[in-house]
Scaffold this active site. Sequence first.
Site, PDB file in Angstrom:
ATOM      1  CG  HIS A  17      35.697  45.031  29.317  1.00 55.02           C
ATOM      2  ND1 HIS A  17      35.742  46.133  30.002  1.00 55.02           N
ATOM      3  CD2 HIS A  17      35.870  43.599  30.054  1.00 55.02           C
ATOM      4  CE1 HIS A  17      36.570  45.471  31.244  1.00 55.02           C
ATOM      5  NE2 HIS A  17      36.609  43.990  31.146  1.00 55.02           N
ATOM      6  CE  LYS A  41      36.276  41.325  50.325  1.00 51.13           C
ATOM      7  NZ  LYS A  41      36.939  40.452  49.785  1.00 51.13           N
ATOM      8  NE  ARG A  91      42.189  39.808  30.239  1.00 47.17           N
ATOM      9  CZ  ARG A  91      41.783  40.482  31.247  1.00 47.17           C
ATOM     10  NH1 ARG A  91      42.066  41.842  31.071  1.00 47.17           N
ATOM     11  NH2 ARG A  91      41.344  39.831  32.431  1.00 47.17           N
ATOM     12  CB  SER A 128      39.676  47.143  34.147  1.00 44.40           C
ATOM     13  OG  SER A 128      38.460  46.860  33.333  1.00 44.40           O
TER      14      SER A 128
HETATM   15  P1  ADP Z   1      39.370  43.125  33.891  1.00 41.84           P
HETATM   16  O1  ADP Z   1      40.099  41.802  33.805  1.00 41.84           O
HETATM   17  O2  ADP Z   1      39.882  43.889  32.600  1.00 41.84           O
HETATM   18  O3  ADP Z   1      39.329  44.028  35.251  1.00 41.84           O
HETATM   19  P2  ADP Z   1      36.692  42.017  34.147  1.00 41.84           P
HETATM   20  O4  ADP Z   1      37.088  41.602  35.395  1.00 41.84           O
HETATM   21  O5  ADP Z   1      35.678  43.051  34.290  1.00 41.84           O
HETATM   22  O6  ADP Z   1      37.902  42.878  33.618  1.00 41.84           O
HETATM   23  O7  ADP Z   1      36.621  41.177  33.057  1.00 41.84           O
HETATM   24  C1  ADP Z   1      35.296  40.710  32.610  1.00 41.84           C
HETATM   25  C2  ADP Z   1      35.592  39.532  31.695  1.00 41.84           C
HETATM   26  O8  ADP Z   1      36.138  40.172  30.541  1.00 41.84           O
HETATM   27  C3  ADP Z   1      36.692  38.447  31.903  1.00 41.84           C
HETATM   28  O9  ADP Z   1      36.117  37.100  31.170  1.00 41.84           O
HETATM   29  C4  ADP Z   1      37.915  39.042  31.490  1.00 41.84           C
HETATM   30  O10 ADP Z   1      38.951  37.706  30.955  1.00 41.84           O
HETATM   31  C5  ADP Z   1      37.325  39.434  29.894  1.00 41.84           C
HETATM   32  N1  ADP Z   1      38.448  40.581  29.552  1.00 41.84           N
HETATM   33  C6  ADP Z   1      38.718  41.910  30.169  1.00 41.84           C
HETATM   34  N2  ADP Z   1      39.434  42.350  29.239  1.00 41.84           N
HETATM   35  C7  ADP Z   1      39.374  41.676  28.285  1.00 41.84           C
HETATM   36  C8  ADP Z   1      40.306  42.020  26.739  1.00 41.84           C
HETATM   37  N3  ADP Z   1      41.062  42.909  26.596  1.00 41.84           N
HETATM   38  N4  ADP Z   1      40.031  41.098  25.999  1.00 41.84           N
HETATM   39  C9  ADP Z   1      39.049  40.009  25.997  1.00 41.84           C
HETATM   40  N5  ADP Z   1      38.357  39.657  27.176  1.00 41.84           N
HETATM   41  C10 ADP Z   1      38.833  40.833  28.206  1.00 41.84           C
END
Ligand code: ADP
Length: 168
Positions: A17, A41, A91, A128
């Site tokens: 992130h 939720k 990703r 995450s």
């Molecule tokens: P996660 O999928 O890790 O639970 P989120 O739902 O909070 O994370 O994702 C928020 C945004 O960050 C999404 O666009 C997701 O693709 C991107 N993201 C999450 N992890 C990465 C990473 N390791 N590299 C690049 N983008 C990421």
Amino acid sequence: MRTVLYPGSFDPVTVGHVDIIARAAAAFDRVVVGVLHNPHKPTSAFSVEDRLSMLRDATAGFANVTIAAYAGLLVDIAHSAGVDGVVRGLRMASDFDVEMQMARLNRQTRGVETVFFAASPEVAHISSKWVRDIGRLNGSLRGLVPEAVRQRIEQHLAGTDIRRGIHG
Ligand code: ADP
């Protein structure tokens, strides 16, 4: 002035992130990192307050990044926050399929554009979900989450592996 919204659950924030936040902060005037949550939720590992506070600590070095919590539909949030577009990270192929649909729907319904950043190869495998799984089994999260919040995340997750019946 170009302001973008980077929405996600950030449950918890990872180095992946932060990589996207850093690159968006360099590309745009202002980045609003939005912790999106559904008050009906509450299934997250970390409370909204904890997620906000960890994001604040992890992004303290970026002058043009702000952190906020939102509930509701992304397109409505983007409109009320007055941003010029939405940032997402890609990703792998599975992200692409879902993200394309969301981006098209957001553009069709309220004209909200999405800008994608290709995940940096050194963090593209980090999510995450993996962080929660490793942390719950007391694994080290060094290199997976920002160092400024690593101990907090490890302590919160440690020993909460549901399979071992010591939920906490
Ligand atoms: P996660 O999928 O890790 O639970 P989120 O739902 O909070 O994370 O994702 C928020 C945004 O960050 C999404 O666009 C997701 O693709 C991107 N993201 C999450 N992890 C990465 C990473 N390791 N590299 C690049 N983008 C990421």
